[in-house]
Design a protein around this motif. Structure first.
Motif, short mmCIF file in Angstrom:
data_model
loop_
_atom_site.label_atom_id
_atom_site.label_comp_id
_atom_site.label_asym_id
_atom_site.label_seq_id
_atom_site.Cartn_x
_atom_site.Cartn_y
_atom_site.Cartn_z
N ARG A 191 29.88 -75.14 -9.20
CA ARG A 191 30.11 -74.40 -10.44
C ARG A 191 30.94 -73.15 -10.22
O ARG A 191 31.73 -72.75 -11.07
N PHE A 192 30.75 -72.52 -9.05
CA PHE A 192 31.48 -71.28 -8.73
C PHE A 192 32.24 -71.47 -7.43
O PHE A 192 31.84 -70.97 -6.38
N PRO A 193 33.37 -72.21 -7.48
CA PRO A 193 34.08 -72.50 -6.23
C PRO A 193 34.72 -71.25 -5.61
O PRO A 193 34.98 -71.24 -4.42
N GLN A 194 34.98 -70.23 -6.42
CA GLN A 194 35.60 -69.02 -5.87
C GLN A 194 34.82 -67.78 -6.26
O GLN A 194 35.18 -67.04 -7.17
N GLN A 248 34.34 -64.96 -4.77
CA GLN A 248 34.81 -63.64 -4.33
C GLN A 248 35.12 -62.76 -5.54
O GLN A 248 35.84 -63.18 -6.44
N GLY A 249 34.53 -61.58 -5.54
CA GLY A 249 34.79 -60.65 -6.64
C GLY A 249 33.87 -60.85 -7.83
O GLY A 249 33.86 -60.04 -8.76
N LYS A 250 33.08 -61.92 -7.84
CA LYS A 250 32.12 -62.10 -8.93
C LYS A 250 30.82 -61.37 -8.58
O LYS A 250 30.52 -61.11 -7.42
N VAL A 251 30.04 -61.06 -9.63
CA VAL A 251 28.80 -60.31 -9.45
C VAL A 251 27.60 -61.18 -9.82
O VAL A 251 27.57 -61.77 -10.91
N ALA A 252 26.65 -61.26 -8.91
CA ALA A 252 25.40 -61.98 -9.17
C ALA A 252 24.25 -60.98 -9.24
O ALA A 252 24.06 -60.18 -8.31
N TRP A 299 22.20 -65.59 0.73
CA TRP A 299 23.18 -66.69 0.73
C TRP A 299 24.35 -66.37 -0.20
O TRP A 299 25.52 -66.58 0.16
N LEU A 300 24.07 -65.86 -1.40
CA LEU A 300 25.15 -65.53 -2.34
C LEU A 300 26.08 -64.47 -1.74
O LEU A 300 27.31 -64.57 -1.85
N ALA A 301 25.48 -63.47 -1.07
CA ALA A 301 26.30 -62.42 -0.44
C ALA A 301 27.21 -63.03 0.62
O ALA A 301 28.39 -62.69 0.71
N GLU A 302 26.66 -63.97 1.41
CA GLU A 302 27.48 -64.67 2.42
C GLU A 302 28.65 -65.42 1.80
O GLU A 302 29.71 -65.56 2.41
N GLN A 303 28.44 -65.94 0.59
CA GLN A 303 29.50 -66.70 -0.10
C GLN A 303 30.56 -65.79 -0.70
O GLN A 303 31.54 -66.27 -1.27
N GLY A 304 30.33 -64.49 -0.68
CA GLY A 304 31.34 -63.57 -1.19
C GLY A 304 30.97 -62.90 -2.50
O GLY A 304 31.76 -62.11 -3.04
#
Ligand SMILES: Nc1nc2c(c(=O)[nH]1)N(C=O)[C@@H](CNc1ccc(C(=O)N[C@@H](CCC(=O)O)C(=O)O)cc1)CN2
Ligand SMILES: Nc1ncnc2c1ncn2[C@@H]1O[C@H](COP(=O)(O)OP(=O)(O)OP(=O)(O)O)[C@@H](O)[C@H]1O
Length: 204
Positions: free
Chosen positions: A46-49, A51-55, A73-78
């Motif tokens: 769902r979120f292939p990129q 980087q720069g997005k906020v969770a 894990w989310l932080a590791e993904q960018g």
């Protein structure tokens, strides 16, 4: 079936589902990292990129399923991370609203206006793209029962008025509940992530 007085039905149901969640937390100490196993593929699709997005995650309270491994894990993904902060409440804890402030794993935390663990007030308020939502009960159509403050409903309504926000309910699988009462202000979940599976509600 339509429930005649959904607000009263919610109050009664909370007693039961709070106890059930306590039991589930004792039975599933491994749920923390199993959430990540179940969510890795569907969230990457769902979120292939990211980087720069906020969770926005949450600091687990009581028997809530922990969002900690998912945050890492989310932080590791960018993803950049954020946590909720209730602000503007009076001395009785009333009248406040919830915002999200940035937070980096390991960074210092403080207490918000209702005494919950939250980021420091110097951290900027952000508009998350993904909001991990704690809950007492859920159904497979994305209906959620929360603690009853309406904080997540109001915060999601405000965010969704400005941008596309993905609400991801986090729960123990056993919190699934049929015939949950629904009110007009209830904000739907786009997906639910449990230790067993990722339930996609939004089909686009
Ligand atoms: N982690 C987290 N943060 C959150 C919420 C939440 O549900 N979870 N909230 C969502 O709106 C808001 C705070 N509202 C809350 C209202 C009541 C209780 C509460 O009664 N908690 C239980 C403890 C949990 C348990 O033992 O299962 C309690 O005190 O009995 C918690 C949060 C904002 N931040
Ligand atoms: N968008 C909204 N605007 C105004 N009031 C709202 C809104 N959403 C919820 N509320 C109010 O908040 C109260 C609690 O709502 P509800 O029982 O649905 O909370 P909840 O979703 O279980 O709680 P939470 O979101 O804090 O976990 C209700 O009295 C409702 O009127």
């Amino acid at each position: 079936m339509t429930i005649a007085d959904p607000a009263a039905a919610k109050t009664a149901l909370r007693v039961f589902v709070r106890n059930r969640r306590k039991q589930l937390a004792l039975e599933h100490p491994e749920a923390d990292w199993k959430l990540v196993d179940a969510g890795r593929e569907p969230l990457s699709a769902r979120f292939p990129q990211p980087q720069g997005k906020v969770a926005a995650l949450y600091h687990g309270l009581g028997s809530e399923v922990s969002a900690r491994a998912l945050a890492d894990w989310l932080a590791e993904q960018g993803w950049a991370l954020a946590l909720p902060s209730v602000e503007g409440a009076n001395a009785d804890g009333l009248g406040g609203h919830m915002v999200f402030r940035t937070w980096t794993p390991g960074e210092a935390l403080a207490r918000d206006a209702i005494g919950l663990v939250a980021p420091l007030r110097q951290n900027p308020i952000v508009q998350p793209d993904l909001v991990a939502v704690p809950l007492l009960a859920y159904d497979r159509a994305g209906v959620r029962l929360g603690q009853g403050g309406g904080y997540y409903d109001r915060a999601l309504e405000a965010l969704r008025g400005r941008k596309d926000v993905f609400a991801l309910g986090l729960a123990y699988h056993g919190q699934e509940t049929h015939n949950l009462p629904v009110e007009a202000h209830d904000q739907r979940l786009d997906a639910i992530l449990t230790e067993n599976e990722y339930i996609a509600v939004r089909k686009d």
